[in-house]
Design an enzyme around this catalytic site. Structure first.
Site, mmCIF file in Angstrom:
data_model
loop_
_atom_site.group_PDB
_atom_site.id
_atom_site.type_symbol
_atom_site.label_atom_id
_atom_site.label_comp_id
_atom_site.label_asym_id
_atom_site.label_seq_id
_atom_site.Cartn_x
_atom_site.Cartn_y
_atom_site.Cartn_z
ATOM 1 C CG ASN A 113 31.824 44.589 40.332
ATOM 2 O OD1 ASN A 113 31.953 44.230 41.505
ATOM 3 N ND2 ASN A 113 31.435 43.761 39.380
ATOM 4 C CG HIS A 115 33.532 40.065 36.393
ATOM 5 N ND1 HIS A 115 32.399 39.498 36.929
ATOM 6 C CD2 HIS A 115 33.825 39.348 35.281
ATOM 7 C CE1 HIS A 115 32.027 38.492 36.162
ATOM 8 N NE2 HIS A 115 32.871 38.369 35.158
ATOM 9 C CB SER A 142 38.057 43.091 34.466
ATOM 10 O OG SER A 142 38.444 42.158 33.486
ATOM 11 C CG ASP A 151 29.862 41.553 35.369
ATOM 12 O OD1 ASP A 151 29.974 42.232 36.405
ATOM 13 O OD2 ASP A 151 29.500 40.366 35.376
HETATM 14 C C1 GRF Z 1 36.082 37.954 43.950
HETATM 15 O O1 GRF Z 1 36.481 36.867 43.224
HETATM 16 C C2 GRF Z 1 35.598 39.045 43.062
HETATM 17 O O2 GRF Z 1 36.250 39.096 41.832
HETATM 18 C C3 GRF Z 1 34.156 38.680 42.856
HETATM 19 O O3 GRF Z 1 33.742 38.181 44.102
HETATM 20 C C4 GRF Z 1 34.853 37.661 44.804
HETATM 21 C C5 GRF Z 1 34.892 38.337 46.140
HETATM 22 O O4 GRF Z 1 35.825 37.766 47.002
HETATM 23 N N1 GRF Z 1 33.399 39.812 42.378
HETATM 24 P P1 GRF Z 1 36.157 38.470 48.395
HETATM 25 O O5 GRF Z 1 34.851 38.535 49.172
HETATM 26 O O6 GRF Z 1 36.689 39.821 48.106
HETATM 27 O O7 GRF Z 1 37.142 37.590 49.058
#
Ligand code: GRF
Length: 325
Positions: A113, A115, A142, A151
């Site tokens: 994932n 984050h 991260s 997370d």
């Molecule tokens: C990103 O900021 C990611 O870190 C978080 O959700 C957002 C997704 O953005 N988990 P995108 O859909 O990839 O543009």
């Protein structure tokens, strides 16, 4: 090397929204020599922008709204779609769903994932606003392994992003996004390459072997090996073989119950076991390590059984005592 010669791991990317991280993963996978390919883009929102982009780029998609469905049923459908696409890994990229524990466990070590914070700081939502309010000098991003706790899995990579005077959550989010697009493809590429990397495999095997009582490492004919007993009279219970004697595998050689078990395992599960040259004749089983779907619990169990088979009586008492806790 021609591109086809590179073995590419198959990755399913789960998105809920814009999918800019999915796009970064996808385009990085199209560079020559990339170690993964995007086999599927799946979403819980049929209108997610990321799906349309994937379709335009010729990537298979799957969409199923979670509305009105039990969490477990929705997860099962998503998981099945990933499996049917032949996915070996799942990359969550802005997938706004909490996953059921069974789903997470089945993909342990193979689900990542991204984050938008420097974990372990600021799990959950509103990470940028919280970092700014706390007066932090940096926010960041991260990539981590997914575990049951939100997370909280092993962090595989991070990039720090400076917080400037007058920063807002939106302006910080926008810059963090640039960092995200650099980080995720690299971390994913490194992660999917690990199961085939001899140094990494050796490190894992070494940790398991040396965790058993009264063990030490000693090289044998150029191969790392582990012995139980004293340095003087200890006996080998495992060897690490990096494509030795013409075998195509990186494997762990362990003692098994005897020739019958060895022959049976090699015949029934040729993707997991082999009969090593020379050593096989004296009852050493080759456990193939360089494969994507390796089960490390079973490797640990094999090591322990081999250790028990060769350990002196005094030492086996130690492990029996440890087992009874
Ligand atoms: C990103 O900021 C990611 O870190 C978080 O959700 C957002 C997704 O953005 N988990 P995108 O859909 O990839 O543009």
């Amino acid at each position: 090397m021609p591109e086809e010669a590179t073995r590419r791991a198959r990755v399913a990317v789960f998105v809920s929204g814009r999918g800019s991280n999915m796009a970064a993963l996808l385009y990085a996978s199209r560079l020559p020599g990339a170690p993964y390919e995007v086999a599927l883009v799946a979403s819980n929102d049929p209108d997610a922008e990321g799906l349309a982009l994937a379709e335009a780029e010729g990537v298979a998609t799957f969409a199923l709204s979670h509305r009105g469905k039990a969490r477990g049923d929705h997860d099962s459908a998503m998981e099945q779609a990933a499996r049917e696409a032949g996915a070996e890994y799942i990359a969550l990229a802005g997938y706004m769903r909490i996953l059921t524990p069974g789903f997470v466990q089945r993909w342990e070590g193979r689900m990542l994932n991204i984050h938008p914070s420097l974990l372990p700081n600021y799990t959950g939502l509103d990470t940028h606003a919280r970092a700014i309010a706390a007066g932090d000098s940096h926010g960041g991003v991260s990539v981590h392994l997914v575990t049951e706790d939100l997370d909280a899995g092993e962090v595989l990579g991070q990039i720090r992003v400076a917080i400037r005077a007058g920063e807002t959550a939106d302006s910080l989010a926008e810059r963090v996004r640039f960092a995200e697009h650099q980080l995720y493809p690299r971390v994913l590429a490194r992660h999917v390459s690990r199961p085939f990397d001899a140094e990494w495999l050796l490190g894992r095997v070494r940790a398991l072997a040396l965790a058993l009582p009264e063990t030490h490492e000693r090289e044998s004919h150029g191969a790392p090996g582990w012995r139980v007993g004293t340095k003087k009279s200890g006996k080998y219970f495992a060897y690490f073989s990096d494509r030795h004697h013409g075998t195509p595998h990186i494997s762990l050689l362990v003692k098994c119950d005897g020739m019958d078990e060895l022959e049976e395992l090699v015949e029934d599960q040729p993707h997991a076991y082999h009969k090593p040259a020379y050593y096989g004749a004296s009852g050493w089983l080759g456990v193939i390590l360089d494969r994507a779907d390796i089960d490390w619990d079973s490797v640990a169990e094999r090591l322990q059984r081999s250790w028990t088979a060769v350990a002196p009586k005094g030492a086996t008492k130690l492990i029996n005592a440890a087992d009874s806790f």
